[in-house]
Write a protein that holds these residues in place. Structure first.
Motif, PDB file in Angstrom:
ATOM      1  N   LEU A 130      24.739 -44.210  13.036  1.00  0.00           N
ATOM      2  CA  LEU A 130      24.468 -44.439  11.614  1.00  0.00           C
ATOM      3  C   LEU A 130      22.987 -44.703  11.379  1.00  0.00           C
ATOM      4  O   LEU A 130      22.406 -44.216  10.414  1.00  0.00           O
ATOM      5  CB  LEU A 130      25.307 -45.607  11.091  1.00  0.00           C
ATOM      6  CG  LEU A 130      26.743 -45.250  10.722  1.00  0.00           C
ATOM      7  CD1 LEU A 130      27.493 -46.490  10.274  1.00  0.00           C
ATOM      8  CD2 LEU A 130      26.770 -44.192   9.623  1.00  0.00           C
ATOM      9  N   VAL A 164      20.556 -43.620  13.236  1.00  0.00           N
ATOM     10  CA  VAL A 164      19.868 -42.343  13.409  1.00  0.00           C
ATOM     11  C   VAL A 164      20.058 -41.451  12.183  1.00  0.00           C
ATOM     12  O   VAL A 164      19.159 -40.736  11.761  1.00  0.00           O
ATOM     13  CB  VAL A 164      20.367 -41.622  14.681  1.00  0.00           C
ATOM     14  CG1 VAL A 164      19.764 -40.232  14.779  1.00  0.00           C
ATOM     15  CG2 VAL A 164      20.011 -42.431  15.904  1.00  0.00           C
ATOM     16  N   ILE A 165      21.249 -41.521  11.572  1.00  0.00           N
ATOM     17  CA  ILE A 165      21.490 -40.697  10.381  1.00  0.00           C
ATOM     18  C   ILE A 165      20.608 -41.166   9.233  1.00  0.00           C
ATOM     19  O   ILE A 165      20.074 -40.351   8.481  1.00  0.00           O
ATOM     20  CB  ILE A 165      22.984 -40.765   9.964  1.00  0.00           C
ATOM     21  CG1 ILE A 165      23.840 -39.994  10.967  1.00  0.00           C
ATOM     22  CG2 ILE A 165      23.187 -40.186   8.566  1.00  0.00           C
ATOM     23  CD1 ILE A 165      25.318 -40.005  10.661  1.00  0.00           C
ATOM     24  N   TYR A 166      20.462 -42.458   9.113  1.00  0.00           N
ATOM     25  CA  TYR A 166      19.799 -42.955   7.911  1.00  0.00           C
ATOM     26  C   TYR A 166      18.294 -43.147   8.027  1.00  0.00           C
ATOM     27  O   TYR A 166      17.613 -43.189   6.993  1.00  0.00           O
ATOM     28  CB  TYR A 166      20.503 -44.219   7.396  1.00  0.00           C
ATOM     29  CG  TYR A 166      21.664 -43.809   6.540  1.00  0.00           C
ATOM     30  CD1 TYR A 166      21.460 -43.477   5.212  1.00  0.00           C
ATOM     31  CD2 TYR A 166      22.922 -43.611   7.082  1.00  0.00           C
ATOM     32  CE1 TYR A 166      22.488 -43.006   4.424  1.00  0.00           C
ATOM     33  CE2 TYR A 166      23.964 -43.126   6.307  1.00  0.00           C
ATOM     34  CZ  TYR A 166      23.726 -42.836   4.978  1.00  0.00           C
ATOM     35  OH  TYR A 166      24.740 -42.345   4.208  1.00  0.00           O
ATOM     36  N   VAL A 167      17.778 -43.246   9.240  1.00  0.00           N
ATOM     37  CA  VAL A 167      16.324 -43.423   9.347  1.00  0.00           C
ATOM     38  C   VAL A 167      15.550 -42.277   8.683  1.00  0.00           C
ATOM     39  O   VAL A 167      14.657 -42.524   7.871  1.00  0.00           O
ATOM     40  CB  VAL A 167      15.901 -43.620  10.821  1.00  0.00           C
ATOM     41  CG1 VAL A 167      14.428 -43.343  11.003  1.00  0.00           C
ATOM     42  CG2 VAL A 167      16.208 -45.047  11.246  1.00  0.00           C
ATOM     43  N   PRO A 168      15.896 -41.028   8.959  1.00  0.00           N
ATOM     44  CA  PRO A 168      15.143 -39.945   8.282  1.00  0.00           C
ATOM     45  C   PRO A 168      15.281 -40.006   6.763  1.00  0.00           C
ATOM     46  O   PRO A 168      14.329 -39.721   6.049  1.00  0.00           O
ATOM     47  CB  PRO A 168      15.777 -38.670   8.836  1.00  0.00           C
ATOM     48  CG  PRO A 168      16.382 -39.075  10.122  1.00  0.00           C
ATOM     49  CD  PRO A 168      16.842 -40.481   9.929  1.00  0.00           C
ATOM     50  N   LEU A 169      16.461 -40.421   6.302  1.00  0.00           N
ATOM     51  CA  LEU A 169      16.636 -40.495   4.852  1.00  0.00           C
ATOM     52  C   LEU A 169      15.781 -41.610   4.260  1.00  0.00           C
ATOM     53  O   LEU A 169      15.183 -41.450   3.190  1.00  0.00           O
ATOM     54  CB  LEU A 169      18.106 -40.730   4.506  1.00  0.00           C
ATOM     55  CG  LEU A 169      19.058 -39.590   4.853  1.00  0.00           C
ATOM     56  CD1 LEU A 169      20.463 -39.911   4.385  1.00  0.00           C
ATOM     57  CD2 LEU A 169      18.588 -38.291   4.207  1.00  0.00           C
ATOM     58  N   LEU A 184      13.097 -42.589   5.501  1.00  0.00           N
ATOM     59  CA  LEU A 184      11.731 -42.077   5.591  1.00  0.00           C
ATOM     60  C   LEU A 184      11.400 -41.227   4.368  1.00  0.00           C
ATOM     61  O   LEU A 184      10.292 -41.301   3.817  1.00  0.00           O
ATOM     62  CB  LEU A 184      11.618 -41.231   6.855  1.00  0.00           C
ATOM     63  CG  LEU A 184      10.266 -41.230   7.546  1.00  0.00           C
ATOM     64  CD1 LEU A 184       9.915 -42.625   7.999  1.00  0.00           C
ATOM     65  CD2 LEU A 184      10.295 -40.276   8.715  1.00  0.00           C
ATOM     66  N   VAL A 185      12.370 -40.437   3.944  1.00  0.00           N
ATOM     67  CA  VAL A 185      12.175 -39.611   2.746  1.00  0.00           C
ATOM     68  C   VAL A 185      11.908 -40.517   1.547  1.00  0.00           C
ATOM     69  O   VAL A 185      10.987 -40.307   0.765  1.00  0.00           O
ATOM     70  CB  VAL A 185      13.409 -38.729   2.486  1.00  0.00           C
ATOM     71  CG1 VAL A 185      13.311 -38.058   1.127  1.00  0.00           C
ATOM     72  CG2 VAL A 185      13.550 -37.692   3.584  1.00  0.00           C
ATOM     73  N   ASN A 220      10.063 -35.204  -2.403  1.00  0.00           N
ATOM     74  CA  ASN A 220      10.687 -36.365  -1.767  1.00  0.00           C
ATOM     75  C   ASN A 220      11.420 -37.232  -2.776  1.00  0.00           C
ATOM     76  O   ASN A 220      12.502 -37.748  -2.503  1.00  0.00           O
ATOM     77  CB  ASN A 220       9.624 -37.199  -1.044  1.00  0.00           C
ATOM     78  CG  ASN A 220       9.329 -36.635   0.325  1.00  0.00           C
ATOM     79  OD1 ASN A 220      10.207 -36.073   0.959  1.00  0.00           O
ATOM     80  ND2 ASN A 220       8.104 -36.755   0.766  1.00  0.00           N
ATOM     81  N   ALA A 222      14.612 -35.460  -3.721  1.00  0.00           N
ATOM     82  CA  ALA A 222      15.587 -35.535  -2.631  1.00  0.00           C
ATOM     83  C   ALA A 222      16.186 -36.925  -2.553  1.00  0.00           C
ATOM     84  O   ALA A 222      17.405 -37.085  -2.397  1.00  0.00           O
ATOM     85  CB  ALA A 222      14.928 -35.159  -1.307  1.00  0.00           C
TER      86      ALA A 222
END
Lengths: 273, 360, 282, 408
Positions: A22, A24-29, A31-32, A241, A244
């Motif tokens: 979870l 890992v899934i949310y870190v990029p988001l 970051l956005v 960004n 998104a």
């Protein structure tokens, strides 16, 4: 629902892995989201400063708004077609064991099982080279509807499987013709399945980029196309960004609805692509 | 029982084949007006198919179906004056009890006040007053069954078809509903065609019973006839416990060739020394008790005759202790019966030839 | 009217005609036209397609070595992405289906679905940022003496696995949810440890769900050409060749020929998947 | 051409020396009669007789514009970026802008006759002229034409026999950019990314398109005269093979190929890349973002692009079309387009209107010598553009295959 009492060791390891995934899934988001406030136009890391400037630009961006509406229009049209065709297909295959059943199922799955680039290229080639048509909003809608059929089909079929087949017979038995039966019995009982399937189909179409790139003319800009065109412009990328990030936040609504309506989480999501 | 004029349902030469499977084969059948008619048989015997053909859910492969004076063979279900109570009730989950019951009237465009009145009347008939606003998932099995019944009855069909409607209920409720159904049928006077695989149910409720096997009627008779004079070994076995005497055993014990059946309660078990002598009216046969089954109201003993057959003997657990019966296990006993209780079946039934004569 | 209800074949026919016209004629027609186009030539001067039959495109496809390399690389990446996703998806799906309370279950489903709505491109670019020289991955990995893998095939695999993970989680979750809880109890009752239960009972039963999910991850990876441009460094996949040929080079016939490779691969994949019953679980 | 990265296509624009078959330069303005060789369209190329507008009349009320994205912004992407609305107000012509993605699409759309004007690139112009889809332009009717840089007028890609078929729009060069902190001494030649690339192994970048092969060809033109390359867009098989070798060797040192602004700026800023080809606009943006980079035109010259506004031969709104061509050549509009798009405006007077004082210097707007060093992007075709008739040249399809092989 009674939960399984998994052995402690398994339970703990499963929980830990879940948490890690979870994150890992949310870190990029995240970051956005962070980058939508980043003063650096190319999202340098770490951010040199923060600003809400991009959000205000995004709010006023006519292009983003137009693209949003275009996407909504395309997704609605594609979903409408998919709802009709998917429901018809599911009704046709119901209780029927004719020789072509597998062929039909495969055909419905195929547009989503083949890579988008194949579907996109096939349609582009079909429209332009073979039929000599100009690409337009309608070519996008046709292509999208094709791979959206499966979500509706799956949901309706699952619902039929759960309902069993006697309701329509009961209705006919009580004197209702096929159309009355469809209107008063079949449709109301399918309603939540259709909504769930429709929402998935909408989401699928809404975020589609590959097939869209191949079947869109240069004037028809869906939101993903707008993002694609603007993500590469340093002045526009931070706005992207924002858009998104906003999309992710707003996506909770349709997902929640889909889940609520279908009642059965698993059914709501199968075919959730 | 036989009413004047044309029968409620008249079926001629009815067949239904699925690929290689012949579910129903060349069926002729008349069901009289106001009759409580049961179709009894094991699963796969074709009884439900006949029901579905009458309801119009499936087209027959051959043959005709007449409802009263009309040939309805090619009519859609909604064009036939019959209604069905489904095995799983098929109560519309998205409608209230009242809406379910009103449904048939609604699609026939009966005015709202009229439809409300009739629906409430129908709910009263099935003793569900006060349940009108309930949702199907708030009802118990028995209540759903009644809703299904009311939903069908409200249309006042010529014929009501019931497809094992009591199958999903527990034993106690099922017994109650059997009586109730029979009462309702008398009350409304509609022809009931009842499909079941439960012989007791069929015997309890029916005016006449058709016993199905392999897509054909094996015997069509009143419950009493069916039980007392089964036409074939199959019927004898399916309706009640069959004690068959055939071949060498028959020759030895009955004195003639053929197949004979005798019901367990018609047999009397004696201690070896207390047995009556055989005479013109009474037959006797010694044997060994192999098993004793206590059933509460009665006890069944399985006796292996010296002559070769194995017979079940039933005796009521009336005043005496049942211990005596239980202690007889593995003991030698003598069975006796009245010769006129023995029913001759003729030859063993051959599935390829029509079953013994149906009533005319 | 009556005719329709009396003739099931007719009814099925009427119901299936519109979807079959759409899929069978429009979609299959387009695919067939693609194959036909792959047998055409391109005029070098005008860039127009010349409708003369030729096998040149396929000859190039089979004789020029680089296409074989790219095809194998693409299949390799797609397989790797699928395996990574399967490994990551199983624990989280198991947690969702059999550990979390119904309330959390609902929240988790939303949590898994939500990223799907964030634009694919934006997410890929977020990974580009994370994988850059001084990016997040570097700062997290450096205490362990590791660094960012940089842009390349590894980065592509990571990014694609990230992008498609929800497509693997959802079918497996659905498959696990269908499993009766009593199975776990029965297996434990018969003396199996939790790992044995997973390996002997759960995995075989949800295998079709894995296959169903893998159709998505594999197919999506097979066709990708955008993520690899963003994080792939100098590498290219099948999708890039198709895309460059239809767009930049305007050589639609060759693009069409190239596109037959993913079609053939996916059809083979589907045929294999069908045996596992996975297609019912899509 | 860089165009919108949206279609990624980025092929090809550019100035075609198609007609002239001249090697290089394009500085010999008006020297059309110099054309030689029998490559198609070169000798005896007679455009269909399309009448030219003799005088202006009343505006028709609208004009349909077919433009590269970014060439006719009407404020829909960014409210502040809008030079179409002022045109509409001034001319009384409503402007319907349709952006196109590729030169092929533009050619195809022009054939429909529904569009009045088009911003055509070097690989589209001659096709349009030869097919009679565009009309000669009466430059006397275009006030601002006089101010256009002379080195853009009467070029092989925008005129036939001294007759202009359009109004030059803007141009640009592919530059060499490097990180001033890492790359030292400052490079002067493309050798830095080819023969000397190993110095910066894993940190070199290059443009991700088959047209980039021309950069290698241009480099070979200077370093290996034996190969006989006279035009980087006219390569026979051996010459192409040589260029491919150069690029394959380069690939060992390349970190990634770039195809859009953002990717390259990020890479330079984060230090993933320290040297490689670029556009002026990217260099300027990177600098404004604080990246320590310089971009320059290396000694060998460079590849680049140049676009032209043309009018349809079937135009129903010729007066509005002329009004547009005049307007888009005006200093104010030129300044806005050039700054937004990031290229040199065709009209040097735009330099008085740009917001950034250094813009025109940065982009070498009036620098004819600078412009002369640019080999404008042209679609390579089978007939050698340099006039050779004894060999067949490689076409863009071959280049695409080669590019795929280079990337491996």
């Amino acid at each position: 629902m009674p939960l399984v009492r998994l052995p402690a060791g398994l339970r703990v390891s499963v929980t830990v892995v879940t948490l890690v995934v979870l994150v890992v899934i949310y870190v990029p988001l995240l970051l956005v989201l962070l980058n939508s406030f980043n003063t650096d136009r190319t999202f340098g890391w770490p951010p040199p400063g923060y600003t809400t400037h991009w959000w205000s630009l995004a709010w006023h961006s006519e292009g983003a708004r137009d693209a949003l509406f275009t996407s909504v229009r395309v997704a609605l049209a594609a979903t409408a077609i998919a709802l009709v065709l998917g429901t018809l297909a599911a009704m046709g295959l119901r209780r029927t064991r004719f020789f072509g059943r597998n062929v039909v199922s495969l055909l419905i799955i195929l547009p989503i099982a083949l890579p988008g680039i194949v579907t996109g290229l096939a349609f582009q080639n079909g429209f332009r080279t073979i039929l000599g048509l100009q690409l337009s909003l309608w070519t996008i809608v046709i292509a999208h509807a094709t791979f959206c059929i499966v979500t509706v089909f799956n949901n309706v079929q699952a619902r039929f499987a759960r309902l069993g087949g006697n309701f329509e017979q009961a209705s006919m038995d009580l004197g209702a013709g096929p159309f009355t039966t469809f209107r008063l019995v079949t449709l109301p009982m399918l309603r939540s399945a259709l909504l769930a399937g429709g929402l998935l189909s909408f989401g699928l179409s809404f975020d589609e980029i590959v097939v869209t790139q191949f079947t869109a003319s240069s004037t028809d800009r869906t939101l993903p196309i707008w993002i694609f065109q603007n993500l590469f412009r340093p002045n526009a990328a931070p706005i992207v960004n924002c858009v998104a990030a906003a999309l992710v936040l707003f996506s909770v609504i349709p997902i929640y609805l889909a889940q609520r309506l279908s009642g059965d989480a698993a059914e709501a999501m199968t075919g959730a692509r | 029982m036989v009413g004047a004029g044309s029968p409620a349902i008249s079926v001629r030469g009815l067949s239904k084949h699925y690929d290689q499977v012949r579910a129903v084969h060349g069926l002729d059948l008349d069901i009289e007006d106001g009759e409580f008619f049961s179709m009894l048989g094991p699963s796969g015997s074709g009884k439900t198919t006949v029901l579905r053909l009458i309801a119009g859910f499936e087209p027959p492969t051959a043959g005709t179906i007449r409802l009263g004076d009309e040939d309805v063979t090619d009519r859609a279900p909604y064009d036939r004056d019959v209604n069905t109570v489904f095995q799983d009730y098929a109560i519309f989950p998205h409608m209230s009890v009242l809406q379910n019951v009103e449904y048939g009237l609604r699609v026939k465009r009966v005015a709202k006040p009229e439809r409300r009145r009739r629906a409430e009347e129908a709910l009263a008939t099935v003793r569900l007053e006060g349940y009108a606003a309930r949702r199907p998932h708030q009802l118990s099995g028995g209540q759903r069954q009644r809703v299904a019944l009311a939903r069908a009855l409200v249309n006042r069909p010529k014929v009501l078809l019931l497809d094992e409607p009591l199958g999903a209920l527990d034993l106690k409720l099922r017994r109650e509903m059997q009586v109730e159904l029979k009462e309702i049928q008398r009350e409304v006077g509609i022809t009931f065609v009842f499909v079941t695989h439960d012989q007791e149910e069929a015997l309890t409720m029916s005016d006449r019973i058709a016993v199905f096997n392999d897509g054909r009627i094996q015997q069509l008779a009143t419950p009493v006839e069916l039980y007392e004079q089964p036409a074939s070994a199959f019927v004898a076995g399916f309706v009640g416990t069959s004690n068959l005497l055939d071949g060498q055993v028959a020759k030895e014990l009955v004195g003639e060739d053929g197949t004979f059946v005798i019901r367990p309660e018609k047999l009397v078990m004696h201690a070896e020394d207390g047995a009556p002598a055989a005479d013109g009216n009474t037959a006797v046969a010694p044997g060994v008790v192999r098993e004793v089954v206590y059933l509460g109201a009665s006890t069944h003993s399985v006796v292996e005759l010296d002559a070769g057959a194995t017979l079940t003997v039933a005796h009521q657990n009336t005043d005496r202790s049942i211990d005596a019966a239980l202690e007889r296990r593995q003991q030698r006993v003598v069975l006796s019966w009245r010769r006129d209780h023995l029913v001759a079946l003729g030859r063993a039934p051959d599935p390829e030839t029509p079953s013994p004569e149906e009533e005319s | 009217m009556s005719l329709i209800s009396r003739r099931p074949g007719l009814r099925v026919g009427l119901l299936l005609t519109p979807p079959m016209l759409w899929l069978g004629v429009a979609y299959l027609g387009a695919l067939a036209a693609l194959l036909v186009t792959s047998l055409w030539a391109q005029n070098d001067f005008t860039g127009n397609i010349e409708r003369t039959w030729t096998l040149d495109n396929f000859r190039d496809l089979f004789t020029i070595e680089v296409y074989r390399t790219i095809t194998l690389r693409t299949i390799g990446i797609a397989t790797l992405v699928t395996v990574v996703d399967a490994l990551l998806a199983f624990p989280i799906a198991l947690f969702m289906a059999k550990v979390a309370s119904p309330r959390y279950q609902r929240l988790l489903v939303i949590a898994v679905l939500m990223p799907l709505w964030a634009s694919y491109l934006v997410k890929a670019y977020a990974w580009r940022g994370m994988l850059s020289s001084n990016g997040l991955v570097e700062s997290i990995a450096s205490p362990f003496g590791l660094g960012t893998p940089g842009y390349g095939l590894l980065a592509t695999t990571m990014t694609l696995a990230y992008l498609w993970l929800p497509y693997m989680i959802l079918p497996i979750y659905a498959g696990l949810e269908r499993l009766p809880n009593s199975l776990f109890e029965a297996s434990a009752d018969l003396g199996a440890g939790s790992w044995t239960t997973l390996r002997r009972v759960v995995l075989p039963m949800v295998f079709p769900a894995f296959v169903a999910g893998s159709i998505f991850t594999f197919s999506l990876s097979m066709g990708d050409y955008i993520a690899v441009k963003i994080v792939g460094g100098t590498s290219q996949l099948l999708g890039n060749v198709v895309y460059d040929n239809q767009g930049a080079a305007n050589n639609l016939p060759f693009a069409a020929a190239m596109a037959t490779i993913p079609i053939v691969v996916m059809l083979a994949y589907l045929a294999a998947a069908r045996r596992t019953g996975a297609l019912e679980q899509l | 051409m860089r165009r919108t990265p949206s279609r990624g296509i980025t092929v090809v624009a550019g100035a075609a020396v198609l007609l002239l078959g001249m090697a290089a330069c394009g500085t010999d303005s008006g020297d059309d009669d110099k054309s030689g060789g029998d490559n198609p369209g070169s000798e005896g190329f007679t455009p269909p007789d399309v009448p030219m507008l003799e005088s202006l009349g009343d505006p028709e009320g609208q004009v349909n514009i077919l433009a590269w994205p970014g060439y006719a912004e009407d404020g829909s992407t960014d409210e502040t970026v809008d030079w179409v609305t002022p045109f509409e107000e001034a001319s009384g012509c409503q402007a319907n802008v349709k952006p196109f993605g590729t030169s092929d699409e533009a050619v195809q759309l022009m054939k429909t006759g529904e569009y009045d004007v088009v911003s055509a690139s070097g690989d589209a112009t001659l096709r349009l002229i030869a097919a009679g889809d565009v009309a000669p332009v009466n430059t006397d009717l275009i006030e601002n034409y006089a101010d256009i840089s002379p080195f853009l007028k009467d070029q092989g890609y925008n005129s036939v026999d001294g007759q202009m078929y359009g109004v030059p729009h803007g141009w640009g060069a592919n530059l060499l950019m490097y990180d001033t902190e890492t790359v030292s001494p400052a490079p002067t030649s493309w050798a830095a990314v080819f023969d000397d690339a190993s110095q910066y192994a894993g940190k070199v970048t290059a443009y991700d398109s088959p047209i980039y092969i021309a950069d290698a060809a241009l480099y070979l033109m200077n370093t290996q005269p034996d190969l006989g390359i006279k035009d980087p867009y006219a390569l026979d098989e051996d010459q192409l093979a040589a260029a491919v070798e150069v690029l394959k060797a380069q690939k060992e040192n390349v970190s990634e190929y770039w195809s859009d602004y953002l990717k390259e700026i990020q890479a330079f800023k984060q230090g993933d890349t320290v040297i490689g080809t670029t556009w002026q606009v990217i260099a300027s943006l990177a600098q404004s973002e604080g990246a320590p980079v310089e971009a320059f035109l290396p000694d060998e010259g460079s590849t680049g692009w140049s676009d032209t506004w043309m009018i349809s031969s079937k135009s129903k709104n010729p007066n509005c079309a002329y009004a547009w061509m005049d307007y888009i050549a005006s200093p104010d509009a030129q300044a806005q387009v050039a700054e937004w798009f990031g290229e040199a405006p065709a009209n040097p007077k735009a330099c008085d209107s740009v917001t950034d004082d250094t813009f025109c210097e940065t982009y070498h707007v009036s620098d004819a010598d600078y412009a002369a060093q640019i080999h404008y992007w042209t679609t390579p075709i089978e007939q050698c553009l340099d006039g050779r008739t004894d060999v067949k040249c490689t076409d863009y399809g071959d280049w695409t295959t080669a590019w795929t092989e280079i990337k491996g």
